[in-house]
Write a protein that holds these residues in place. Structure first.
Motif, PDB file in Angstrom:
ATOM      1  N   VAL A 168       0.822  -1.200   0.000  1.00 14.40           N
ATOM      2  CA  VAL A 168       0.000   0.000   0.000  1.00 14.40           C
ATOM      3  C   VAL A 168       0.864   1.260   0.000  1.00 14.40           C
ATOM      4  O   VAL A 168       0.609   2.207  -0.751  1.00 14.40           O
ATOM      5  CB  VAL A 168      -0.934   0.019   1.225  1.00 14.40           C
ATOM      6  N   ILE A 169       1.890   1.276   0.831  1.00 13.55           N
ATOM      7  CA  ILE A 169       2.736   2.459   0.998  1.00 13.55           C
ATOM      8  C   ILE A 169       4.150   2.154   0.529  1.00 13.55           C
ATOM      9  O   ILE A 169       4.738   1.137   0.921  1.00 13.55           O
ATOM     10  CB  ILE A 169       2.723   2.922   2.467  1.00 13.55           C
ATOM     11  N   THR A 170       4.693   3.003  -0.313  1.00 10.60           N
ATOM     12  CA  THR A 170       6.033   2.773  -0.862  1.00 10.60           C
ATOM     13  C   THR A 170       7.119   3.466  -0.058  1.00 10.60           C
ATOM     14  O   THR A 170       8.248   2.984   0.024  1.00 10.60           O
ATOM     15  CB  THR A 170       6.108   3.259  -2.321  1.00 10.60           C
ATOM     16  N   ASP A 171       6.814   4.639   0.529  1.00  8.21           N
ATOM     17  CA  ASP A 171       7.802   5.387   1.300  1.00  8.21           C
ATOM     18  C   ASP A 171       7.137   6.016   2.516  1.00  8.21           C
ATOM     19  O   ASP A 171       5.995   6.491   2.440  1.00  8.21           O
ATOM     20  CB  ASP A 171       8.406   6.517   0.457  1.00  8.21           C
ATOM     21  N   ALA A 172       7.865   6.039   3.621  1.00  6.27           N
ATOM     22  CA  ALA A 172       7.393   6.725   4.817  1.00  6.27           C
ATOM     23  C   ALA A 172       8.601   7.243   5.587  1.00  6.27           C
ATOM     24  O   ALA A 172       9.603   6.540   5.721  1.00  6.27           O
ATOM     25  CB  ALA A 172       6.567   5.791   5.693  1.00  6.27           C
ATOM     26  N   SER A 173       8.513   8.465   6.058  1.00 11.11           N
ATOM     27  CA  SER A 173       9.614   9.030   6.834  1.00 11.11           C
ATOM     28  C   SER A 173       9.073   9.993   7.868  1.00 11.11           C
ATOM     29  O   SER A 173       7.980  10.545   7.716  1.00 11.11           O
ATOM     30  CB  SER A 173      10.599   9.757   5.915  1.00 11.11           C
ATOM     31  N   PHE A 174       9.832  10.186   8.931  1.00 10.39           N
ATOM     32  CA  PHE A 174       9.470  11.140   9.982  1.00 10.39           C
ATOM     33  C   PHE A 174      10.695  11.991  10.259  1.00 10.39           C
ATOM     34  O   PHE A 174      11.665  11.531  10.882  1.00 10.39           O
ATOM     35  CB  PHE A 174       9.005  10.405  11.236  1.00 10.39           C
ATOM     36  N   LYS A 175      10.687  13.230   9.753  1.00 12.15           N
ATOM     37  CA  LYS A 175      11.833  14.127   9.891  1.00 12.15           C
ATOM     38  C   LYS A 175      11.349  15.516  10.291  1.00 12.15           C
ATOM     39  O   LYS A 175      10.341  15.997   9.792  1.00 12.15           O
ATOM     40  CB  LYS A 175      12.606  14.232   8.572  1.00 12.15           C
ATOM     41  N   ASN A 176      12.117  16.119  11.198  1.00 14.46           N
ATOM     42  CA  ASN A 176      11.805  17.478  11.643  1.00 14.46           C
ATOM     43  C   ASN A 176      10.359  17.622  12.111  1.00 14.46           C
ATOM     44  O   ASN A 176       9.696  18.629  11.867  1.00 14.46           O
ATOM     45  CB  ASN A 176      12.093  18.494  10.524  1.00 14.46           C
ATOM     46  N   GLY A 177       9.875  16.553  12.755  1.00  9.74           N
ATOM     47  CA  GLY A 177       8.526  16.595  13.314  1.00  9.74           C
ATOM     48  C   GLY A 177       7.407  16.458  12.312  1.00  9.74           C
ATOM     49  O   GLY A 177       6.246  16.736  12.623  1.00  9.74           O
ATOM     50  N   VAL A 178       7.734  16.017  11.087  1.00 10.25           N
ATOM     51  CA  VAL A 178       6.703  15.867  10.049  1.00 10.25           C
ATOM     52  C   VAL A 178       6.722  14.442   9.510  1.00 10.25           C
ATOM     53  O   VAL A 178       7.782  13.914   9.146  1.00 10.25           O
ATOM     54  CB  VAL A 178       6.924  16.851   8.883  1.00 10.25           C
ATOM     55  N   LEU A 179       5.555  13.804   9.480  1.00 14.51           N
ATOM     56  CA  LEU A 179       5.424  12.472   8.896  1.00 14.51           C
ATOM     57  C   LEU A 179       5.092  12.614   7.420  1.00 14.51           C
ATOM     58  O   LEU A 179       4.120  13.270   7.051  1.00 14.51           O
ATOM     59  CB  LEU A 179       4.309  11.683   9.600  1.00 14.51           C
ATOM     60  N   ASN A 180       5.912  12.013   6.570  1.00 15.04           N
ATOM     61  CA  ASN A 180       5.668  12.007   5.129  1.00 15.04           C
ATOM     62  C   ASN A 180       5.317  10.587   4.704  1.00 15.04           C
ATOM     63  O   ASN A 180       6.035   9.636   5.029  1.00 15.04           O
ATOM     64  CB  ASN A 180       6.901  12.493   4.354  1.00 15.04           C
ATOM     65  N   VAL A 181       4.218  10.445   3.996  1.00 16.51           N
ATOM     66  CA  VAL A 181       3.765   9.129   3.525  1.00 16.51           C
ATOM     67  C   VAL A 181       3.461   9.226   2.038  1.00 16.51           C
ATOM     68  O   VAL A 181       2.776  10.163   1.597  1.00 16.51           O
ATOM     69  CB  VAL A 181       2.490   8.669   4.271  1.00 16.51           C
ATOM     70  N   ARG A 182       3.970   8.273   1.266  1.00 13.75           N
ATOM     71  CA  ARG A 182       3.677   8.230  -0.166  1.00 13.75           C
ATOM     72  C   ARG A 182       3.093   6.859  -0.502  1.00 13.75           C
ATOM     73  O   ARG A 182       3.628   5.821  -0.120  1.00 13.75           O
ATOM     74  CB  ARG A 182       4.926   8.489  -0.999  1.00 13.75           C
ATOM     75  N   TYR A 183       2.000   6.869  -1.260  1.00  9.74           N
ATOM     76  CA  TYR A 183       1.269   5.645  -1.564  1.00  9.74           C
ATOM     77  C   TYR A 183       1.688   5.038  -2.901  1.00  9.74           C
ATOM     78  O   TYR A 183       2.126   5.747  -3.814  1.00  9.74           O
ATOM     79  CB  TYR A 183      -0.240   5.913  -1.612  1.00  9.74           C
ATOM     80  N   ASN A 184       1.483   3.744  -3.008  1.00  6.14           N
ATOM     81  CA  ASN A 184       1.676   3.049  -4.268  1.00  6.14           C
ATOM     82  C   ASN A 184       0.737   3.653  -5.318  1.00  6.14           C
ATOM     83  O   ASN A 184      -0.470   3.798  -5.082  1.00  6.14           O
ATOM     84  CB  ASN A 184       1.367   1.561  -4.074  1.00  6.14           C
ATOM     85  N   SER A 185       1.264   3.991  -6.472  1.00  2.00           N
ATOM     86  CA  SER A 185       0.443   4.625  -7.517  1.00  2.00           C
ATOM     87  C   SER A 185      -0.700   3.729  -7.982  1.00  2.00           C
ATOM     88  O   SER A 185      -1.699   4.212  -8.518  1.00  2.00           O
ATOM     89  CB  SER A 185       1.315   5.017  -8.716  1.00  2.00           C
ATOM     90  N   LYS A 186      -0.571   2.421  -7.743  1.00  2.00           N
ATOM     91  CA  LYS A 186      -1.618   1.498  -8.193  1.00  2.00           C
ATOM     92  C   LYS A 186      -2.917   1.661  -7.415  1.00  2.00           C
ATOM     93  O   LYS A 186      -3.985   1.244  -7.888  1.00  2.00           O
ATOM     94  CB  LYS A 186      -1.125   0.055  -8.093  1.00  2.00           C
TER      95      LYS A 186
END
Length: 410
Positions: free
Chosen positions: A119-137
């Motif tokens: 479902v999710i290809t990338d996830a990171s938590f930096k500088n107090g911000v959660l970044n989530v990127r989903y599978n394009s499918k």
């Protein structure tokens, strides 16, 4: 973790309601009914990030950036760092899937395809911000949805305390809305699931844990008995393997939570078959929560023009209106304008939409038509004005002007 005090629950509820006021997330029913295992935190993060996600048109991916301070409000974290919570969701752990491990199997009835994806290809938590990127499918199942999707309350979802409650909330809400849209009738509604199918939907049996299970699920008509036997060999259902434990820790807990805290209500009964009366499926009875219905009946007797509606109450009303006009494309601000025109009387909106659904002429301004119908008490015989819409009679004022005037007040 000990039991929360009444004061803690009230504080968390207030914080959640103020932050999530009127926020919803949408998911295609294909995605809601997919099979996969994840944690409660992963499911909640998914719901929150869907509501915040933006589409990157270059690669057709959805990406969300959520501040840790906002996440702390959503999950009721008091003081300290949210880092450890995020870390547990992102980092892999033995027998506990991370947000990146979350894989699902879903079927597309339109294309007759079955697919297994992360479902999710990338996830990171930096500088107090959660970044989530989903599978394009799965972008088509989250963005620009036009049909076969469900609108879910973010405030209701994030307050649930069990992953099984969370999944059943989405599954049963989707089924209730679908049946209501098809039948155009009030509940209750009924749906029956094979026991193994339900365990797969709830993540009790891991759809990705065994090659034989994966292979069986990719078939158009899975052999759920064979899947159950294969899961038993590896203890795939864990402590919920027996029906008694499944009932106690999944179904009964979810029933109590949903019936007490959400806008939907359900009951269920096991369906038995064969020698010895083995439970083979679960039959659900679903309806709008009686608390919501009773609240509406009470409010209908009040002069709501002079009554202040709380954010939580307005969220409930907006959810109900969205269910009524599920086939229409409307913005949250437009739903609010319709509610205000009806003095938050949902029955008036339901009656107006019933008239709208049965007319023959095309309406260019749906919101304006609904506001006019509510304010002027449209009926089958109309009222004293010029007839311009189908079988009904409509005033000569501008719907666009009326809608603008109402929207300007929000």
């Amino acid at each position: 973790m000990g039991r929360k005090s009444k004061k803690q629950i009230e504080e968390e509820t207030t914080a959640i309601e103020s932050f999530l006021s009127n926020q919803h997330y949408k998911k295609a029913n294909t995605l809601i009914n997919s099979k996969g295992r994840s944690t409660l935190l992963v499911q909640k993060l998914f719901a929150v990030s869907i509501a915040k996600a933006e589409l990157n048109h270059d690669d057709n991916t959805l990406e969300a950036n959520i501040y840790g301070t906002d996440l702390k409000k959503i999950f009721g974290v008091k003081g300290g760092s949210f880092y450890e919570h995020i870390k547990s969701a992102i980092e892999p752990a033995k027998s506990k899937p991370s947000i990146l491990d979350w894989r699902i199997i879903y079927s597309n009835d339109d294309t007759k395809e079955i697919e297994a994806i992360n479902v999710i290809t990338d996830a990171s938590f930096k500088n107090g911000v959660l970044n989530v990127r989903y599978n394009s499918k799965i972008t088509p199942y989250l963005a620009n949805l036009q049909s076969n999707y469900t609108v879910l309350s973010l405030a209701e979802a994030v307050q649930l305390n069990s992953v099984y409650s969370f999944r059943l909330y989405e599954i049963l809400k989707a089924e209730m809305d679908k049946q209501r849209a098809i039948t155009k009738k009030e509940g209750p509604y009924y749906i029956q699931y094979h026991l193994t199918d339900l365990k797969l939907r709830l993540g009790i049996i891991d759809s990705q844990a065994d090659p034989l299970i994966i292979s069986a699920l990719k078939k158009g008509n899975p052999d759920y008995d064979a899947i159950e036997r294969q899961a038993d060999k590896s203890d795939g259902a864990g402590k919920l393997k027996t029906f008694g434990n499944f009932k106690k820790f999944a179904l009964d807990k979810a029933q109590k939570e949903l019936n007490e805290t959400t806008s939907i209500w359900f009951d269920y009964e096991p369906v038995k078959a064969g020698r010895g009366g083995k439970v083979v499926s679960i039959r659900f009875k679903i309806d709008v929560n009686p608390k919501v219905k009773n609240k509406n009946n009470t409010y209908n007797e009040l002069n709501l023009k002079d009554r202040k509606i709380s954010a939580a109450e307005e969220l409930e009303y907006m959810d109900q209106v969205q269910d009524i006009i599920i086939d229409e494309r409307v913005k949250p601000s437009e739903i609010r304008s319709i509610l205000k025109a009806a003095d938050y009387n949902v029955d008036k909106i339901r009656q107006a939409y019933d008239l709208y659904s049965r007319q023959s002429n095309q309406v260019e301004n749906f919101v304006g038509w609904m506001i006019s119908a509510i304010r002027n008490n449209y009926t089958m015989t109309g009222y004293s004005a010029k007839p311009i819409v189908g079988e009904y009679v409509q005033g000569s004022f501008s719907y666009d002007d009326m809608e603008s005037e109402l929207l300007d007040n929000f």
